[in-house]
Design a protein around this motif. Structure first.
Motif, PDB file in Angstrom:
ATOM      1  N   VAL A  31     -56.298  11.755 -75.109  1.00  0.00           N
ATOM      2  CA  VAL A  31     -56.306  10.748 -74.054  1.00  0.00           C
ATOM      3  C   VAL A  31     -56.950  11.392 -72.843  1.00  0.00           C
ATOM      4  O   VAL A  31     -56.364  12.272 -72.204  1.00  0.00           O
ATOM      5  CB  VAL A  31     -54.878  10.269 -73.732  1.00  0.00           C
ATOM      6  CG1 VAL A  31     -54.914   9.274 -72.576  1.00  0.00           C
ATOM      7  CG2 VAL A  31     -54.235   9.649 -74.959  1.00  0.00           C
ATOM      8  N   GLY A  32     -58.167  10.968 -72.561  1.00  0.00           N
ATOM      9  CA  GLY A  32     -58.925  11.660 -71.533  1.00  0.00           C
ATOM     10  C   GLY A  32     -59.496  12.944 -72.084  1.00  0.00           C
ATOM     11  O   GLY A  32     -60.299  12.938 -73.027  1.00  0.00           O
ATOM     12  N   ASP A  33     -59.054  14.046 -71.562  1.00  0.00           N
ATOM     13  CA  ASP A  33     -59.547  15.354 -72.014  1.00  0.00           C
ATOM     14  C   ASP A  33     -58.431  16.240 -72.573  1.00  0.00           C
ATOM     15  O   ASP A  33     -58.649  17.434 -72.787  1.00  0.00           O
ATOM     16  CB  ASP A  33     -60.229  16.097 -70.847  1.00  0.00           C
ATOM     17  CG  ASP A  33     -61.490  15.378 -70.379  1.00  0.00           C
ATOM     18  OD1 ASP A  33     -62.101  14.683 -71.222  1.00  0.00           O
ATOM     19  OD2 ASP A  33     -61.844  15.496 -69.184  1.00  0.00           O
ATOM     20  N   THR A  34     -57.255  15.670 -72.808  1.00  0.00           N
ATOM     21  CA  THR A  34     -56.122  16.496 -73.264  1.00  0.00           C
ATOM     22  C   THR A  34     -55.331  15.762 -74.347  1.00  0.00           C
ATOM     23  O   THR A  34     -55.454  14.539 -74.530  1.00  0.00           O
ATOM     24  CB  THR A  34     -55.181  16.818 -72.090  1.00  0.00           C
ATOM     25  OG1 THR A  34     -54.702  15.592 -71.518  1.00  0.00           O
ATOM     26  CG2 THR A  34     -55.885  17.648 -71.040  1.00  0.00           C
ATOM     27  N   LEU A  35     -54.528  16.550 -75.025  1.00  0.00           N
ATOM     28  CA  LEU A  35     -53.562  16.026 -76.002  1.00  0.00           C
ATOM     29  C   LEU A  35     -52.160  16.136 -75.400  1.00  0.00           C
ATOM     30  O   LEU A  35     -51.668  17.248 -75.170  1.00  0.00           O
ATOM     31  CB  LEU A  35     -53.627  16.819 -77.314  1.00  0.00           C
ATOM     32  CG  LEU A  35     -54.762  16.512 -78.286  1.00  0.00           C
ATOM     33  CD1 LEU A  35     -54.703  17.466 -79.470  1.00  0.00           C
ATOM     34  CD2 LEU A  35     -54.693  15.073 -78.774  1.00  0.00           C
ATOM     35  N   THR A  36     -51.541  15.016 -75.140  1.00  0.00           N
ATOM     36  CA  THR A  36     -50.192  15.019 -74.601  1.00  0.00           C
ATOM     37  C   THR A  36     -49.175  15.086 -75.737  1.00  0.00           C
ATOM     38  O   THR A  36     -49.541  15.178 -76.917  1.00  0.00           O
ATOM     39  CB  THR A  36     -49.964  13.769 -73.753  1.00  0.00           C
ATOM     40  OG1 THR A  36     -50.126  12.604 -74.587  1.00  0.00           O
ATOM     41  CG2 THR A  36     -50.957  13.708 -72.596  1.00  0.00           C
ATOM     42  N   MET A  40     -50.039  14.234 -79.547  1.00  0.00           N
ATOM     43  CA  MET A  40     -49.834  15.332 -80.495  1.00  0.00           C
ATOM     44  C   MET A  40     -48.954  14.874 -81.657  1.00  0.00           C
ATOM     45  O   MET A  40     -49.200  15.238 -82.811  1.00  0.00           O
ATOM     46  CB  MET A  40     -49.199  16.527 -79.777  1.00  0.00           C
ATOM     47  CG  MET A  40     -49.232  17.820 -80.580  1.00  0.00           C
ATOM     48  SD  MET A  40     -50.928  18.422 -80.762  1.00  0.00           S
ATOM     49  CE  MET A  40     -50.652  19.904 -81.733  1.00  0.00           C
ATOM     50  N   CYS A  41     -47.959  14.065 -81.341  1.00  0.00           N
ATOM     51  CA  CYS A  41     -47.109  13.516 -82.413  1.00  0.00           C
ATOM     52  C   CYS A  41     -47.905  12.580 -83.312  1.00  0.00           C
ATOM     53  O   CYS A  41     -47.729  12.574 -84.542  1.00  0.00           O
ATOM     54  CB  CYS A  41     -45.918  12.786 -81.804  1.00  0.00           C
ATOM     55  SG  CYS A  41     -44.719  13.862 -80.998  1.00  0.00           S
ATOM     56  N   GLY A  71     -51.236  18.846 -70.863  1.00  0.00           N
ATOM     57  CA  GLY A  71     -51.494  18.754 -72.289  1.00  0.00           C
ATOM     58  C   GLY A  71     -52.466  19.806 -72.764  1.00  0.00           C
ATOM     59  O   GLY A  71     -52.879  20.710 -72.017  1.00  0.00           O
ATOM     60  N   LEU A  72     -52.875  19.701 -74.017  1.00  0.00           N
ATOM     61  CA  LEU A  72     -53.769  20.670 -74.645  1.00  0.00           C
ATOM     62  C   LEU A  72     -55.217  20.249 -74.422  1.00  0.00           C
ATOM     63  O   LEU A  72     -55.593  19.104 -74.744  1.00  0.00           O
ATOM     64  CB  LEU A  72     -53.492  20.792 -76.145  1.00  0.00           C
ATOM     65  CG  LEU A  72     -52.296  21.639 -76.602  1.00  0.00           C
ATOM     66  CD1 LEU A  72     -50.977  20.956 -76.247  1.00  0.00           C
ATOM     67  CD2 LEU A  72     -52.358  21.867 -78.111  1.00  0.00           C
ATOM     68  N   THR A  73     -56.006  21.150 -73.911  1.00  0.00           N
ATOM     69  CA  THR A  73     -57.434  20.900 -73.766  1.00  0.00           C
ATOM     70  C   THR A  73     -58.150  21.208 -75.075  1.00  0.00           C
ATOM     71  O   THR A  73     -57.542  21.694 -76.046  1.00  0.00           O
ATOM     72  CB  THR A  73     -58.013  21.761 -72.630  1.00  0.00           C
ATOM     73  OG1 THR A  73     -57.826  23.141 -72.968  1.00  0.00           O
ATOM     74  CG2 THR A  73     -57.316  21.445 -71.313  1.00  0.00           C
ATOM     75  N   LEU A  74     -59.456  20.903 -75.111  1.00  0.00           N
ATOM     76  CA  LEU A  74     -60.228  21.171 -76.323  1.00  0.00           C
ATOM     77  C   LEU A  74     -60.233  22.650 -76.654  1.00  0.00           C
ATOM     78  O   LEU A  74     -60.090  23.046 -77.816  1.00  0.00           O
ATOM     79  CB  LEU A  74     -61.660  20.651 -76.150  1.00  0.00           C
ATOM     80  CG  LEU A  74     -62.631  20.974 -77.287  1.00  0.00           C
ATOM     81  CD1 LEU A  74     -62.152  20.369 -78.602  1.00  0.00           C
ATOM     82  CD2 LEU A  74     -64.041  20.497 -76.945  1.00  0.00           C
TER      83      LEU A  74
END
Length: 323
Positions: A31-36, A40-41, A71-74
């Protein structure tokens, strides 16, 4: 981005194709540039991964050195993919995209099923297992299998080789079923909208299905419970009957005892009446001069014997008749 990472040498073990797969997976769920936490779920659910809680997500972010709120970036996701085997990333990629890697999926499925046979081919039984992984209602008769082998130029005894199996499944309409077969083998925990197949019921004619067998077991269980309840009822009735009989015996004994007591009282009263009558007769006879009482007997005449009283009674009766 990929060339920069390759030049910098941050991920020397990351293959170019694996990196592309990781990047596509990240772009699919980010979502955008990260994984929340939520995305992630979603990613783990679609790839058949282990379910994580929010505390697990916080620990993961802490271990990767990222902010849980962001969140997790690329770059961090690629770093996480680097910790996994390359086959794991490839399986995740193939599980997420049904229409990609069809030939690779078929090759993996062929290797999975053909390893069960000594000839490393797919015979009738193995091919039917493959069809049932797509749809449990599918079956492969001998005639259909022979027609497939004749069409593909394979011998029915030997089975299908890899190229013949790929030719058999070379149809765009079969892509959804191929993907489903792939998930059932390599990602069985991925949720599926198709209801699971019922338990296998061997052919036995009408009335031999699974439902009938299960119903029969339930019926037998009900019968056993009913029999146990009936046995308990019989025991209770027997105990109640025994207690009833006991009380009846007691009541009868009381009645008999009362009757015996009444009989004894009646006999005592009868004897008293007889004795009083005898005394009266003896006094009457003494008054008439027929019978003289013994000394010390008194006016009661209680000391005379029964024969004397009886004789006096007869004499008194004769005198009364003569008068």
């Amino acid at each position: 981005m990929m060339s920069k990472i390759a030049i910098d040498g941050k991920y020397p073990r990351m293959d170019n194709a694996i990196f592309k797969m990781s990047r596509e997976l990240f772009n699919e769920f980010a979502v955008g540039d990260t994984l929340t936490f939520k995305t992630m779920c979603d990613y783990l659910r679609c790839t058949g991964g282990q379910h994580i809680t929010e505390s697990d997500y916080l620990a993961l972010c802490e271990g990767l050195g990222c902010d849980p709120k962001t969140g997790l970036t690329l770059e961090i996701f690629v770093k996480l993919s680097q910790c996994l085997p390359e086959s794991q990333v490839k399986l995740d990629y193939l599980a997420v995209y049904p229409g990609k890697g069809i030939r690779e999926k078929l090759t993996m499925l062929f290797d999975h099923y053909s390893m069960k046979s000594k000839t490393k081919t797919m015979g009738r039984t193995v091919l039917e297992q493959y069809f049932r992984s797509q749809d449990w209602r599918l079956s492969l008769t001998k005639q259909v299998y022979d027609d497939i082998c004749v069409k593909l130029g394979a011998h029915p005894t030997h089975g299908l080789a890899l190229n013949q199996f790929l030719a058999l499944e070379d149809d765009p309409a079969k892509v959804p079923r191929i993907h489903k077969a792939f998930l059932s083998v390599f990602r069985p925990t991925v949720p599926d909208t198709v209801p699971p197949p019922p338990p296998y019921a061997p052919p036995g004619g009408r009335g031999m299905g699974v439902g009938r067998r299960v119903g029969g077991k339930h019926h037998q269980l009900r019968e056993q419970l009913q029999q146990q309840q009936q046995a308990r009822n019989r025991r209770v009735l027997a105990q109640e009957g025994f207690r009833g009989k006991g009380s009846q015996v007691v009541q009868e004994a009381v009645v008999i005892g009362a009757s015996e007591e009444a009989s004894a009282s009646a006999r005592a009263r009868a004897e008293e009446v007889v004795e009083n009558t005898a005394r009266a007769v003896a006094r009457a006879a003494a008054a008439a001069g027929i019978l003289q009482p013994k000394d010390g007997a008194g006016g009661g005449g209680g000391g005379g014997s029964a024969s004397t009283v009886a004789a006096g009674s007869k004499q008194a009766s004769a005198a009364a008749a003569a008068a």
